[in-house]
Design an enzyme around this catalytic site. Sequence first.
Site, PDB file in Angstrom:
ATOM      1  N   SER A  38     104.969  -2.178 -11.863  1.00  0.00           N
ATOM      2  CA  SER A  38     105.566  -1.167 -11.007  1.00  0.00           C
ATOM      3  C   SER A  38     104.550  -0.728  -9.961  1.00  0.00           C
ATOM      4  O   SER A  38     103.526  -0.130 -10.307  1.00  0.00           O
ATOM      5  CB  SER A  38     105.989   0.031 -11.870  1.00  0.00           C
ATOM      6  OG  SER A  38     106.105   1.171 -11.067  1.00  0.00           O
TER       7      SER A  38
ATOM      8  N   GLY B  97     100.712  -4.968 -14.356  1.00  0.00           N
ATOM      9  CA  GLY B  97     100.104  -5.886 -13.387  1.00  0.00           C
ATOM     10  C   GLY B  97      98.773  -5.378 -12.881  1.00  0.00           C
ATOM     11  O   GLY B  97      98.438  -5.518 -11.703  1.00  0.00           O
TER      12      GLY B  97
ATOM     13  N   VAL C  40      89.977   1.203 -11.044  1.00  0.00           N
ATOM     14  CA  VAL C  40      88.538   1.055 -11.256  1.00  0.00           C
ATOM     15  C   VAL C  40      88.340  -0.205 -12.113  1.00  0.00           C
ATOM     16  O   VAL C  40      89.309  -0.854 -12.485  1.00  0.00           O
ATOM     17  CB  VAL C  40      87.924   2.287 -11.976  1.00  0.00           C
ATOM     18  CG1 VAL C  40      87.744   3.452 -11.040  1.00  0.00           C
ATOM     19  CG2 VAL C  40      88.779   2.692 -13.176  1.00  0.00           C
TER      20      VAL C  40
ATOM     21  N   ALA D 207      82.693  -3.912 -12.372  1.00  0.00           N
ATOM     22  CA  ALA D 207      81.472  -4.610 -12.793  1.00  0.00           C
ATOM     23  C   ALA D 207      81.775  -5.407 -14.057  1.00  0.00           C
ATOM     24  O   ALA D 207      82.553  -4.973 -14.908  1.00  0.00           O
ATOM     25  CB  ALA D 207      80.359  -3.604 -13.069  1.00  0.00           C
TER      26      ALA D 207
ATOM     27  N   LYS E  26      75.808  -9.854  -9.904  1.00  0.00           N
ATOM     28  CA  LYS E  26      75.209  -8.821 -10.758  1.00  0.00           C
ATOM     29  C   LYS E  26      74.233  -9.490 -11.722  1.00  0.00           C
ATOM     30  O   LYS E  26      74.631 -10.341 -12.515  1.00  0.00           O
ATOM     31  CB  LYS E  26      76.329  -8.096 -11.533  1.00  0.00           C
ATOM     32  CG  LYS E  26      75.811  -7.086 -12.525  1.00  0.00           C
ATOM     33  CD  LYS E  26      76.951  -6.385 -13.245  1.00  0.00           C
ATOM     34  CE  LYS E  26      76.426  -5.535 -14.382  1.00  0.00           C
ATOM     35  NZ  LYS E  26      77.496  -5.000 -15.217  1.00  0.00           N
TER      36      LYS E  26
ATOM     37  N   ALA F 139      94.353  -6.486 -16.552  1.00  0.00           N
ATOM     38  CA  ALA F 139      94.733  -7.115 -17.823  1.00  0.00           C
ATOM     39  C   ALA F 139      95.951  -8.008 -17.651  1.00  0.00           C
ATOM     40  O   ALA F 139      95.967  -9.157 -18.103  1.00  0.00           O
ATOM     41  CB  ALA F 139      95.005  -6.032 -18.872  1.00  0.00           C
TER      42      ALA F 139
ATOM     43  N   THR G 146      82.174  -3.594 -20.182  1.00  0.00           N
ATOM     44  CA  THR G 146      82.693  -4.510 -21.199  1.00  0.00           C
ATOM     45  C   THR G 146      84.215  -4.652 -21.234  1.00  0.00           C
ATOM     46  O   THR G 146      84.725  -5.572 -21.867  1.00  0.00           O
ATOM     47  CB  THR G 146      82.227  -4.045 -22.597  1.00  0.00           C
ATOM     48  OG1 THR G 146      82.302  -2.614 -22.652  1.00  0.00           O
ATOM     49  CG2 THR G 146      80.817  -4.478 -22.871  1.00  0.00           C
TER      50      THR G 146
HETATM   51  C1  LIG Z   1      86.429   5.226 -15.218  1.00  0.00           C
HETATM   52  C2  LIG Z   1      86.582   3.783 -15.588  1.00  0.00           C
HETATM   53  C3  LIG Z   1      85.671   2.838 -15.111  1.00  0.00           C
HETATM   54  C4  LIG Z   1      85.789   1.502 -15.478  1.00  0.00           C
HETATM   55  N1  LIG Z   1      84.847   0.589 -15.068  1.00  0.00           N
HETATM   56  C5  LIG Z   1      84.878  -0.674 -15.566  1.00  0.00           C
HETATM   57  C6  LIG Z   1      83.901  -1.629 -15.231  1.00  0.00           C
HETATM   58  O1  LIG Z   1      83.011  -1.393 -14.417  1.00  0.00           O
HETATM   59  N2  LIG Z   1      83.969  -2.843 -15.797  1.00  0.00           N
HETATM   60  C7  LIG Z   1      84.955  -3.186 -16.675  1.00  0.00           C
HETATM   61  O2  LIG Z   1      84.945  -4.296 -17.214  1.00  0.00           O
HETATM   62  N3  LIG Z   1      85.938  -2.312 -16.941  1.00  0.00           N
HETATM   63  C8  LIG Z   1      85.915  -1.084 -16.437  1.00  0.00           C
HETATM   64  N4  LIG Z   1      86.915  -0.208 -16.732  1.00  0.00           N
HETATM   65  C9  LIG Z   1      88.074  -0.681 -17.471  1.00  0.00           C
HETATM   66  C10 LIG Z   1      88.984  -1.455 -16.516  1.00  0.00           C
HETATM   67  O3  LIG Z   1      89.325  -0.614 -15.424  1.00  0.00           O
HETATM   68  C11 LIG Z   1      90.233  -1.914 -17.220  1.00  0.00           C
HETATM   69  O4  LIG Z   1      89.895  -2.588 -18.402  1.00  0.00           O
HETATM   70  C12 LIG Z   1      90.998  -2.878 -16.370  1.00  0.00           C
HETATM   71  O5  LIG Z   1      91.212  -2.358 -15.088  1.00  0.00           O
HETATM   72  C13 LIG Z   1      92.325  -3.194 -16.994  1.00  0.00           C
HETATM   73  O6  LIG Z   1      93.238  -2.149 -16.842  1.00  0.00           O
HETATM   74  P1  LIG Z   1      94.708  -2.417 -17.314  1.00  0.00           P
HETATM   75  O7  LIG Z   1      95.232  -3.622 -16.606  1.00  0.00           O
HETATM   76  O8  LIG Z   1      94.739  -2.406 -18.795  1.00  0.00           O
HETATM   77  O9  LIG Z   1      95.482  -1.105 -16.835  1.00  0.00           O
HETATM   78  P2  LIG Z   1      96.000  -0.625 -15.329  1.00  0.00           P
HETATM   79  O10 LIG Z   1      95.101  -1.075 -14.264  1.00  0.00           O
HETATM   80  O11 LIG Z   1      96.238   0.824 -15.512  1.00  0.00           O
HETATM   81  O12 LIG Z   1      97.357  -1.374 -15.186  1.00  0.00           O
HETATM   82  C14 LIG Z   1      98.529  -0.942 -15.839  1.00  0.00           C
HETATM   83  C15 LIG Z   1      99.714  -1.664 -15.254  1.00  0.00           C
HETATM   84  O13 LIG Z   1     100.872  -1.322 -15.999  1.00  0.00           O
HETATM   85  C16 LIG Z   1     101.918  -0.990 -15.110  1.00  0.00           C
HETATM   86  N5  LIG Z   1     102.842  -0.096 -15.785  1.00  0.00           N
HETATM   87  C17 LIG Z   1     102.556   1.044 -16.482  1.00  0.00           C
HETATM   88  N6  LIG Z   1     103.709   1.594 -16.923  1.00  0.00           N
HETATM   89  C18 LIG Z   1     104.719   0.796 -16.513  1.00  0.00           C
HETATM   90  C19 LIG Z   1     106.132   0.827 -16.636  1.00  0.00           C
HETATM   91  N7  LIG Z   1     106.768   1.827 -17.258  1.00  0.00           N
HETATM   92  N8  LIG Z   1     106.846  -0.163 -16.066  1.00  0.00           N
HETATM   93  C20 LIG Z   1     106.253  -1.175 -15.386  1.00  0.00           C
HETATM   94  N9  LIG Z   1     104.915  -1.264 -15.242  1.00  0.00           N
HETATM   95  C21 LIG Z   1     104.174  -0.288 -15.790  1.00  0.00           C
HETATM   96  C22 LIG Z   1     101.205  -0.358 -13.920  1.00  0.00           C
HETATM   97  O14 LIG Z   1     101.999  -0.365 -12.789  1.00  0.00           O
HETATM   98  C23 LIG Z   1     100.017  -1.301 -13.802  1.00  0.00           C
HETATM   99  O15 LIG Z   1     100.390  -2.463 -13.094  1.00  0.00           O
HETATM  100  C24 LIG Z   1      86.846   1.109 -16.334  1.00  0.00           C
HETATM  101  C25 LIG Z   1      87.785   2.034 -16.753  1.00  0.00           C
HETATM  102  C26 LIG Z   1      87.662   3.363 -16.400  1.00  0.00           C
HETATM  103  C27 LIG Z   1      88.684   4.362 -16.861  1.00  0.00           C
END
Ligand SMILES: Cc1cc2nc3c(=O)[nH]c(=O)nc-3n(C[C@H](O)[C@H](O)[C@H](O)COP(=O)(O)OP(=O)(O)OC[C@H]3O[C@@H](n4cnc5c(N)ncnc54)[C@H](O)[C@@H]3O)c2cc1C
Length: 505
Positions: free
Chosen positions: A41, A15, A49, A52, A80, A18, A347
Amino acid sequence: MTAPAPIRQIVIVGGGTAGWMAAAALTRLVPAGIAVTLVESEEIGTVGVGEATIPPIRNFNALLGLDEADFLAATQGTIKLGIEFVNWTRDTHRYVHPFGEFGFDIEGVKFHQIWRKLYEQGRAREIEDYNVCALAMRAGRYQPPVSDPGSILSRMAYAYQFDAGLYARYLRSYAEARGVVRVEGKVAQVPLRAEDGFIEAVVLEGDRRIAGDLFLDCTGFRALLIDQALGAGWESWSHWLQCDRAVAVPSESPGPEITPFTRSTAHRAGWQWRIPLQHRVGNGHVYCSADISDDEARETLLANLDGAPLRDPFILKFEAGRRKRAWHRNCVALGLSSGFLEPLESTSIHLIQSGIHKLMALLPDTGFSPVERDEYNRLTDLQMQQVRDFIILHYHANQRQQGDLWRRMREMAIPETLERKLALFRNRGRFFRYEDELFAESSWIAVLLGQGIVPQGWDPLADGLDDDKLATSLSRLHEMFARAAQAMPRHEDWLARNAPARTPA
Ligand SMILES: Cc1cc2nc3c(=O)[nH]c(=O)nc-3n(C[C@H](O)[C@H](O)[C@H](O)COP(=O)(O)OP(=O)(O)OC[C@H]3O[C@@H](n4cnc5c(N)ncnc54)[C@H](O)[C@@H]3O)c2cc1C
């Protein structure tokens, strides 16, 4: 032979940005009769993070039917207009990658070709002076674009900067209001079907079982389904993109001014982002752990803030690369579980959006034809490679004297796809956009020229035009663009009038 049954149950695990982007979009895109469940979770939390974005985010918001002012108000969002790169080419040098186009083509000849020719004669200003977004960035001003192609303001393009946590929360209420079922819990097991290795269900701690037909892995760097359960493989790009950590911290806004752009400042062993929001500034130092310790990286970050830090800095570890198969069996990885490219051109959120669109265009039935899966993976790989090349360009074309990282980046062999682009541009400023490439010509030109790659010549077509007339046109163009930028309201005033932040609940 009976056709395979349609998909009835989609399970999203995760959650973060993505997971909730996927959940919100599915409520608009999948046919009625498909149930969507999202498991997340709170204890694990999100990456925290990702603030942008790039202009196509507006298409995503439009798909959801979001009201812009409400969205900005709810997410402490700002406008932006591009990215300012400080010290990237060499120390004390600055350039911008503005959204929106440079100038206007004249008699079918590309603007940058005309510019190149007149620049050689000393009759053109810097190319940024012919881009209305760049001029508005410099002036700290903003006004929405207009659709009338005769207006200078039609050359504006923009994206958003927002609080990642508030964005996920906003999308969550949107998705839940439209029927997505949210389940709080930690996935402990991912049982696979004996006959084909497809995911059968996810089992939470406490033994609750959630079965599905299609699973979206949005579990971030953990890649719980696509990697830990299915072993879809990883291709590392760390030999090209050597930064492997970031230390991040929010800080107080330095004053009333809110710059309508993201800033990226190169340091000895990496670079620092600055993303202004309405209530604070997001900052982070991306670095190569072989060149600098975590402590020194943290100190560099804190020494280069323009406001007091609002919490202790936190460190994130990563590796540049991609999942070899982002769609494997009945699982599609979106977000950080599908691959990682550092946030230099903001991106990642776009790649989530694009993954959702591709998946919807190729929505399978329970037969999971390899045709759809293979096309999804082909398109995903291509897009990742194109973005990767664009990011490598920033590092590779540097003249920085300080820091071993920059020397290595300058001297390294680059992908052949990028090599070809550079050779074409160096010669006569030619550029081709292949297969729906994300970044348009104007973006590449901004970074190529900004990083000091000046074409040796120009397109011979530009020689067919009268130089004096061109010089007059360019001078008028700049005046018009500069006047348009100066007439815009200041960005913070526009926000205060049109989208003042709501205090987060
Ligand atoms: C340093 C940094 C800077 C960034 N800056 C940018 C930016 O400026 N612009 C941009 O477009 N992107 C940026 N990104 C990328 C961006 O942060 C991610 O693409 C975006 O936040 C999506 O993350 P996510 O949802 O894939 O993962 P997360 O935010 O990590 O979410 C993962 C989810 O999975 C859940 N989960 C994990 N394991 C389990 C489990 N066992 N059971 C139940 N739930 C679970 C967690 O609780 C959480 O809800 C950056 C990334 C980094 C590392």
